[in-house]
Design an enzyme around this catalytic site. Structure first.
Site, short mmCIF file in Angstrom:
data_model
loop_
_atom_site.label_atom_id
_atom_site.label_comp_id
_atom_site.label_asym_id
_atom_site.label_seq_id
_atom_site.Cartn_x
_atom_site.Cartn_y
_atom_site.Cartn_z
N SER A 143 48.08 38.75 31.33
CA SER A 143 49.75 38.55 31.87
C SER A 143 49.65 37.16 32.71
CB SER A 143 50.02 39.79 32.76
OG SER A 143 51.15 39.49 33.36
N TYR A 156 48.32 45.25 40.26
CA TYR A 156 48.32 44.72 38.75
C TYR A 156 47.96 43.55 38.56
CZ TYR A 156 50.61 43.77 34.49
OH TYR A 156 50.89 43.40 33.10
#
Length: 263
Positions: A143, A156
């Protein structure tokens, strides 16, 4: 004939979102698919759709990749059912957005088990076979959060930083055996991800106009299969921000603080 014709592609998190779209586009190229996810009924639906649309050869397995024993069992079975793994796409993952002091321990542990340990477990089951054949491609979906962390995504972002660290090391190791390793670093994608990550709906609403279409991300992933591509970074403007951040972190954090809190 497509370069993916007859190639075996294993995709985790293949019951929805980006995983389904990668499977669809790979099937259109004539690939043999091995789809992994927890929800068997969703996998069965995906298989039926791909078989009808592309006459695709699709194998499905229900597995919780956070459980190492399940991963070992499923990979042992699938390696009996298919001749080899040409491409492994580690796509499974999820996030929960909370400020650090509000993060629930069970959610923190679950994110690391799926996003990091599950990815590593699937990769470790694949590595020996690719090394023995001196070919293959491992694609890890990380990501942009793995390049630049923002408020309310500390856990995250930590998992995606870990994925990038693992991927970068793995790339150098596997190069000795002719195996390619690619990191995929997308920004927010318009998928079911946000039904878990953003219960309030505010983040998805605030970034709606910048959200990536899963079709676009999948197109770039499928196009890279079998090529020695180091990273896929989308969208380009967000990746440029990550690069600027590495050079001027204090300035970016100061100027972008207000925007970063819009989760």
């Amino acid at each position: 004939m497509s370069r993916l014709q007859g190639k075996t592609i294993v995709i985790t998190g293949a019951s929805s979102g980006l995983g389904v779209e990668i499977a669809r586009q790979a099937a259109a190229e004539g690939a043999r698919l091995v789809l992994l996810a927890r929800r068997l009924e969703r996998l069965e639906s995906v298989k039926a759709s791909l078989s009808l649309a592309f006459s695709a050869d699709v194998h499905i397995y229900s597995v919780d990749i956070s459980q190492k024993a399940e991963v070992e069992k499923v990979f042992s079975h699938l390696l009996e059912d298919v001749p080899q793994i040409d491409v492994l796409v580690n796509n499974a993952g999820f996030g929960v957005f909370n400020e650090a002091h509000e993060a629930k321990w069970e959610e923190t542990e679950a994110m690391f088990r799926v996003n990091v340990l599950g990815l590593i477990s699937c990769t470790q089951m694949t590595i020996p076979h690719m090394k023995a054949r001196k070919s293959g491609h491992i694609i890890n979906v990380a990501s942009q959060a793995g390049k630049m962390a923002t408020p309310k995504s500390s856990v995250y972002a930590a998992t995606k930083h870990a994925v990038l660290g693992y991927t970068n090391s793995l790339r150098m190791e596997m190069a000795r055996d002719g195996v390619y390793v690619t990191a995929v670093n997308p920004g927010p994608i318009a998928t079911e991800f946000f039904t878990t990550a953003d219960l309030s709906g505010s983040y998805a609403k605030n970034v709606a106009k910048w959200m990536l279409k899963p079709e676009k991300v999948a197109q770039e992933v499928v196009k890279a299969m079998g090529t020695n591509k180091r990273e896929i970074n989308l969208p380009k403007w967000m990746n440029a921000g990550s690069l600027i951040y590495t050079l001027f972190p204090r300035t970016v954090e100061r100027l972008g603080r207000k925007a970063f809190f819009k989760k």
